[in-house]
Design an enzyme around this catalytic site. Structure first.
Site, mmCIF file in Angstrom:
data_model
loop_
_atom_site.group_PDB
_atom_site.id
_atom_site.type_symbol
_atom_site.label_atom_id
_atom_site.label_comp_id
_atom_site.label_asym_id
_atom_site.label_seq_id
_atom_site.Cartn_x
_atom_site.Cartn_y
_atom_site.Cartn_z
ATOM 1 C CD GLU A 1 43.062 34.640 39.235
ATOM 2 O OE1 GLU A 1 42.752 35.319 40.242
ATOM 3 O OE2 GLU A 1 43.156 35.127 38.100
ATOM 4 C CG HIS B 1 46.055 39.217 37.090
ATOM 5 N ND1 HIS B 1 46.585 37.940 37.058
ATOM 6 C CD2 HIS B 1 44.900 39.117 37.800
ATOM 7 C CE1 HIS B 1 45.795 37.117 37.725
ATOM 8 N NE2 HIS B 1 44.768 37.804 38.183
ATOM 9 C CG HIS C 1 44.021 39.795 42.303
ATOM 10 N ND1 HIS C 1 44.394 38.569 42.821
ATOM 11 C CD2 HIS C 1 43.460 39.527 41.091
ATOM 12 C CE1 HIS C 1 44.072 37.622 41.970
ATOM 13 N NE2 HIS C 1 43.496 38.174 40.911
ATOM 14 C CD GLU C 2 41.830 41.964 38.638
ATOM 15 O OE1 GLU C 2 42.375 41.638 37.562
ATOM 16 O OE2 GLU C 2 41.152 41.174 39.319
#
Length: 276
Positions: free
Chosen positions: A199, A134, A130-131
């Site tokens: 997100e 980003h 997930h990071e």
């Protein structure tokens, strides 16, 4: 393309700030707003990552000190086609994580000790993916600049009555007062909307990177539950949007959904379900 979108958003928010300065104090206000925005964007671009890492007392780690974490990140960066980011561990028990940095070559991923202690390897991998999503989409810079400009607009509104201008076309006092209330709220809504959309995108990126949406579903459920029972003492509302789960999830906030930096965990899990 993602880098272009990032700079376009930075430009748009900066122009909004300059326009607001002009509405409050005419040409003088526009000049002051331009100088303030330029300075704040410069600082946000080059130094915000170190500021937030320092705020949370994040300690850098390497393969020798966190071999398991390092191997997970190394595997996922190869899969995503990204350079290896700097890794940091935050000495806090609330499981959480965030990414920061201005581009691929100056990116960092920070995780809390609680994340490493309380989550399974699969859940940690989903959080790291997930990071990294980003990072891949320049979300760290977008979030930082959005928060910076939103804060600057609020600051300008607070001091709006002290700006003066000799311009005859300055709006009447009632219009100016209305703008002083509306613009900070509008800027905050823009910031929150950008954060929530990013997100969802990072969740999808994690699912595709790992090939297991259920890993992130499990991680989000546990992260949300832990955030309600374990506090993050150093948590700052201005950086809440950076974390995978809002560190203030356990606190009651008025107008919580409208001004939330994150979509609801239920909505995120539902979207991940559609990817199975």
């Amino acid at each position: 393309m993602e880098q272009f979108k990032t700079y376009a958003l930075m430009t748009g928010l900066t122009l909004l700030f300059i326009w607001f300065g002009g509405m409050i104090a005419g040409q003088t206000g526009m000049v002051i707003a331009f100088l303030v925005a330029a300075g704040m964007n410069f600082y946000a671009y080059y130094y915000s990552d170190q500021q937030v890492l320092s705020h949370y007392h994040a300690e850098p780690v390497d393969r020798a000190h966190a071999s398991g974490l390092y191997q997970i990140v190394e595997k996922l960066t190869r899969r995503a086609g990204l350079p290896m980011p700097a890794l940091y561990i935050i000495p806090e028990q609330q499981p959480n994580a965030f990414a920061t940095g201005r581009n691929y070559e100056h990116a960092a991923v920070a995780v809390t000790e609680g994340l490493l202690d309380l989550m399974t390897d699969e859940e940690i991998e989903a959080v790291i993916a997930h990071e990294l999503s980003h990072i891949k989409h320049y979300d760290m810079l977008i979030g930082t600049v959005a928060a910076t400009i939103a804060g600057a607009i609020a600051m300008l509104a607070n001091f709006g009555m002290f700006f003066g201008s000799g311009d005859r076309d300055r709006p009447n006092i009632f219009v100016m007062l209305a703008l002083m209330f509306i613009m900070p709220m509008a800027a905050s809504i823009i910031q929150m909307t950008v954060s929530r959309n990013r997100e969802f995108m990072a969740d999808e990126g994690s699912a595709r990177m790992t090939g297991h949406p259920e890993w992130l579903q499990s991680a989000l459920t546990k992260l949300d539950n832990y955030a309600r029972s374990i506090t993050l003492p150093e948590a700052d509302p201005q950086t809440a949007h950076m974390f995978i789960i809002n560190p203030f999830s356990g606190k009651d906030v008025s107008l919580k959904q409208l001004f939330s930096t994150h979509p609801s965990t239920e909505a995120r899990i539902e979207r991940l379900e559609a990817l199975k």
